[in-house]
Design a protein around this motif. Structure first.
Motif, PDB file in Angstrom:
ATOM      1  N   THR A 199       0.965  -1.238  -0.019  1.00 26.99           N
ATOM      2  CA  THR A 199      -0.038   0.034  -0.135  1.00 26.99           C
ATOM      3  C   THR A 199       0.898   1.260  -0.137  1.00 26.99           C
ATOM      4  N   LEU A 200       1.725   1.168   0.650  1.00 27.80           N
ATOM      5  CA  LEU A 200       2.783   2.454   0.878  1.00 27.80           C
ATOM      6  C   LEU A 200       3.361   2.722  -0.463  1.00 27.80           C
ATOM      7  N   ILE A 201       3.905   1.628  -1.041  1.00 21.30           N
ATOM      8  CA  ILE A 201       4.927   1.669  -2.218  1.00 21.30           C
ATOM      9  C   ILE A 201       3.707   2.454  -3.399  1.00 21.30           C
ATOM     10  N   ARG A 202       2.663   1.995  -3.524  1.00 19.99           N
ATOM     11  CA  ARG A 202       1.669   2.591  -4.277  1.00 19.99           C
ATOM     12  C   ARG A 202       1.280   4.168  -4.033  1.00 19.99           C
ATOM     13  N   LEU A 203       1.295   4.441  -2.654  1.00 19.97           N
ATOM     14  CA  LEU A 203       1.179   5.728  -2.283  1.00 19.97           C
ATOM     15  C   LEU A 203       2.179   6.558  -2.716  1.00 19.97           C
ATOM     16  N   ALA A 204       3.479   6.117  -2.656  1.00 25.96           N
ATOM     17  CA  ALA A 204       4.862   6.703  -2.955  1.00 25.96           C
ATOM     18  C   ALA A 204       4.681   7.038  -4.453  1.00 25.96           C
ATOM     19  N   LYS A 205       4.336   6.197  -5.126  1.00 26.42           N
ATOM     20  CA  LYS A 205       4.424   6.259  -6.648  1.00 26.42           C
ATOM     21  C   LYS A 205       3.486   7.196  -7.168  1.00 26.42           C
TER      22      LYS A 205
END
Length: 259
Positions: A199-205
């Protein structure tokens, strides 16, 4: 031949392009690539996508012979739209995209690599836009993401290429490795990224795309208008018909590229 997707490791999708001999993609190939990248990013189990290619080069752009076989403009329109969708799919992929680049990365290849989140390149990789020698325009938007502005302009106007080592010095290539280690090195980086919370990596992208100073979709679409103008005026055909006939360009004659 075509575009395929595999899962080499937990959380990683490997999208592989194979259009021999030089990975000059036909119109449908660009759409297939866009769909594969979008589907990979939409998979909740995927946290990183690796974009790779089979053969001696990463990508040689559009299949010029397909354009030359078309007496109208449908192939050109299809190529323009297909490239637009493929480049956008890489940029807008919900998770980071690592491009594994070997050999030639030309024309449309710059659009793909330039929109990737990270690039791992083989020592033999070269990057450039020979568009002016191919009766075309486009992808300056993406080359500008790889090199400084004035170098981008000089490369564009001269149709010269830059090496992986040069791009590494500019900071746009993460790592330069022997060709035999390319896939493994790209997957190693992907594993490091995929180890993060999904979830966090998608938010970061999404966050990083949101602070980009250039809207890559709008910028590239603007460029495409000039590509089409060149074709309607006849100058593109005039230049394209000399493709591969210049002895000084013989080494590139089989790279059927155009953006």
């Amino acid at each position: 031949m075509g575009v395929s997707t595999s899962v080499p490791d937990d959380g990683i999708a490997l999208v592989t392009v194979a259009f021999p001999p030089v990975n000059a993609l036909p119109v449908q190939g660009w759409y297939d690539l866009a769909e594969a990248v979008r589907e990979a990013g939409a998979d909740a189990e995927v946290r990183c996508v690796v974009l790779a290619a089979e053969g001696r080069g990463f990508n040689a752009g559009v299949d010029i012979k397909e354009l030359q076989r078309d007496s109208g403009h449908q192939a050109l329109i299809g190529a323009n739209r297909g490239c637009y969708e493929a480049f956008a799919a890489v940029y807008e992929c919900a998770v980071p995209v690592v491009a594994a680049v070997q050999g030639h990365c030309l024309g449309g290849g710059i659009g793909l690599a330039g929109n990737a989140d990270a690039i791992v390149a083989a020592e033999d990789a070269t990057f450039g836009l020979p568009e002016l020698d191919r009766g075309a325009l486009g992808a300056a938007t993406h080359l500008a993401r790889l090199v400084p502005q004035h170098l981008m302009r000089a490369l564009y106007y001269t149709s010269r290429t830059a090496t992986a080592a040069e791009l590494h010095r500019h900071g746009s290539v993460w790592q330069v490795v022997p060709a035999a280690h390319l896939r493994a090195s790209a997957l190693e980086l992907a594993r490091e990224i995929a180890a993060k919370d999904g979830t966090l990596i998608r938010l970061a992208k999404a966050a990083i795309n949101g602070i980009d100073p250039v809207d890559v979709r709008r910028s590239y679409r603007f460029e495409q208008g000039f590509t089409f103008e060149a074709n309607l005026s006849g100058v593109a055909d005039r230049v394209r018909d000399t493709f591969g006939t210049d002895k000084t360009d013989k080494a590139d004659a089989d790279k059927e590229q155009q953006t």
